[in-house]
Design a protein around this motif. Structure first.
Motif, short mmCIF file in Angstrom:
data_model
loop_
_atom_site.label_atom_id
_atom_site.label_comp_id
_atom_site.label_asym_id
_atom_site.label_seq_id
_atom_site.Cartn_x
_atom_site.Cartn_y
_atom_site.Cartn_z
N ILE A 162 -54.09 -4.96 15.63
CA ILE A 162 -52.77 -4.65 15.08
C ILE A 162 -52.44 -3.18 15.24
N ALA A 163 -53.41 -2.30 14.98
CA ALA A 163 -53.16 -0.87 15.11
C ALA A 163 -52.77 -0.50 16.53
N ALA A 164 -53.45 -1.07 17.50
CA ALA A 164 -53.12 -0.78 18.90
C ALA A 164 -51.74 -1.32 19.25
N ALA A 165 -51.39 -2.49 18.71
CA ALA A 165 -50.08 -3.08 18.99
C ALA A 165 -48.95 -2.25 18.41
N VAL A 166 -49.13 -1.80 17.16
CA VAL A 166 -48.09 -1.00 16.52
C VAL A 166 -47.89 0.32 17.25
N ARG A 167 -48.99 0.93 17.64
CA ARG A 167 -48.89 2.19 18.36
C ARG A 167 -48.15 2.03 19.69
N MET A 168 -48.49 0.98 20.40
CA MET A 168 -47.85 0.76 21.69
C MET A 168 -46.37 0.44 21.53
N ALA A 169 -46.01 -0.32 20.48
CA ALA A 169 -44.63 -0.76 20.30
C ALA A 169 -43.71 0.34 19.80
N VAL B 254 -66.50 -8.72 7.59
CA VAL B 254 -66.20 -7.34 7.99
C VAL B 254 -65.82 -7.29 9.47
N LEU B 255 -66.52 -8.05 10.28
CA LEU B 255 -66.23 -8.08 11.72
C LEU B 255 -64.85 -8.68 11.99
N ARG B 256 -64.49 -9.73 11.25
CA ARG B 256 -63.17 -10.35 11.43
C ARG B 256 -62.05 -9.37 11.08
N VAL B 257 -62.21 -8.70 9.94
CA VAL B 257 -61.18 -7.76 9.51
C VAL B 257 -61.10 -6.58 10.48
N ALA B 258 -62.26 -6.10 10.92
CA ALA B 258 -62.26 -4.98 11.87
C ALA B 258 -61.55 -5.37 13.16
N PHE B 259 -61.81 -6.58 13.63
CA PHE B 259 -61.15 -7.07 14.85
C PHE B 259 -59.63 -7.09 14.65
N GLY B 260 -59.19 -7.67 13.54
CA GLY B 260 -57.76 -7.76 13.28
C GLY B 260 -57.10 -6.41 13.16
N LEU B 261 -57.73 -5.48 12.46
CA LEU B 261 -57.16 -4.15 12.28
C LEU B 261 -57.03 -3.40 13.60
N VAL B 262 -58.06 -3.50 14.43
CA VAL B 262 -58.02 -2.82 15.72
C VAL B 262 -56.88 -3.36 16.58
#
Length: 304
Positions: free
Chosen positions: A118-125, A108-116
């Motif tokens: 990627i979401a921040a990257a997509v928003r910024m881009a 759960v921690l790994r997936v949460a890390f990855g989602l956070v």
């Protein structure tokens, strides 16, 4: 620890420090995957390795952020009141996030890390880059002239700058709490979320968002570190040199290079065009987020 692992951590510290100074993100998104690999290679149980990696990454992000924030402040790119209120709320949120991470399953921690990430990257881009005006680029070490650095009755944060949200103390506090919680939960300083929020929702230019985020990370990381230390003190089976879920040996190896490299990152941030800075920010984050979620492993299985 074998020399090869120590060398890997030292090199990782170089990359993390540069990213911290340049992108205002603390460098945790680089340190965490490498630390997990080192710890599991040394025989540490995977879920414990994840928690130690999160706690140690926050411990390294703290002095690195102090160094980077000083550099940004000298260039007039830190908004003091915004960083203070974001940081205070982030401190409380990060402590609670660390408490949740101490009992959450490793996957759960790994997936949460990855989602956070990627979401921040997509928003910024993908979001437009609303400029707050007035010398935001801070080229050549000059100071900002916009409303964010002008002291006045309201501290210069009276909602100007074209962002979707008002620049008030209450808004900064409300934003700092969830950002701090996610920071503590996934072991990052908070800049991964804070920079996009400041740049897109608050109307900060990218350089001002990076500088303010770096300063706020000082408090946010402190809350997370205290939580990981406290909740890991009585845990059996920790590797040598651990203080709770913070490994002091790994922290020293990472911080030894990340702290001085933060200065190089600051200088790069104030020389690069804003669109290039956003591009670097986004691409590195997407790759690491996918790697942490196991996306590349799934791809390799599919093409066999």
């Amino acid at each position: 620890m074998e020399p090869i692992f120590a060398l890997v951590l030292v090199v990782t510290g170089v990359a993390a420090g540069f990213a911290s100074g340049m992108l205002g993100v603390g460098g945790g998104f680089i340190m965490v995957p490498v630390q997990i690999w080192v710890l599991t290679s040394l025989g540490v149980e995977p879920t414990m390795a994840i928690r130690i990696s999160f706690g140690t990454a926050l411990a390294v992000a703290l002095p690195t952020a102090v160094n980077g924030a000083f550099g940004h402040h000298r260039r007039g790119a830190v908004v003091p009141r915004a960083s203070l209120f974001l940081g205070v709320a982030g401190f409380a949120g990060a402590f609670f996030g660390g408490a949740v991470a101490a009992v959450a399953p490793g996957e759960v921690l790994r997936v949460a890390f990855g989602l956070v990430v990627i979401a921040a990257a997509v928003r910024m881009a993908t979001a437009p880059d609303p400029r707050s005006g007035g010398g935001d680029e801070v080229e050549g070490g000059g100071r900002l002239d916009g409303d964010d650095v002008v002291d006045g009755a309201d501290g210069g944060y009276g909602g100007g700058g074209g962002g979707a949200l008002s620049r008030s103390d209450g808004v900064y506090l409300l934003l700092g709490l969830p950002i701090g919680f996610i920071s503590g939960l996934v072991g990052i300083g908070g800049g991964l979320m804070m920079v996009p929020v400041l740049a897109m929702a608050m109307g900060f230019g990218i350089h001002r968002a990076v500088g303010t985020s770096t300063a706020a990370i000082i408090l946010t990381s402190s809350g997370g570190v205290l939580s990981y230390v406290y909740h890991g003190l009585a845990v059996p089976g920790l590797p040598p040199f651990s203080l709770g879920y913070v490994n002091l040996l790994q922290a020293a190896l990472l911080a030894g290079t990340s702290i001085p490299m933060a200065w190089a990152g600051v200088r790069a941030a104030h020389r690069l065009p804003a669109d290039r800075l956003r591009g670097v920010f986004s691409l590195v984050m997407v790759y690491i987020g996918l790697e942490m979620m196991g996306a590349f492993e799934i791809f390799r299985l599919l093409i066999r």
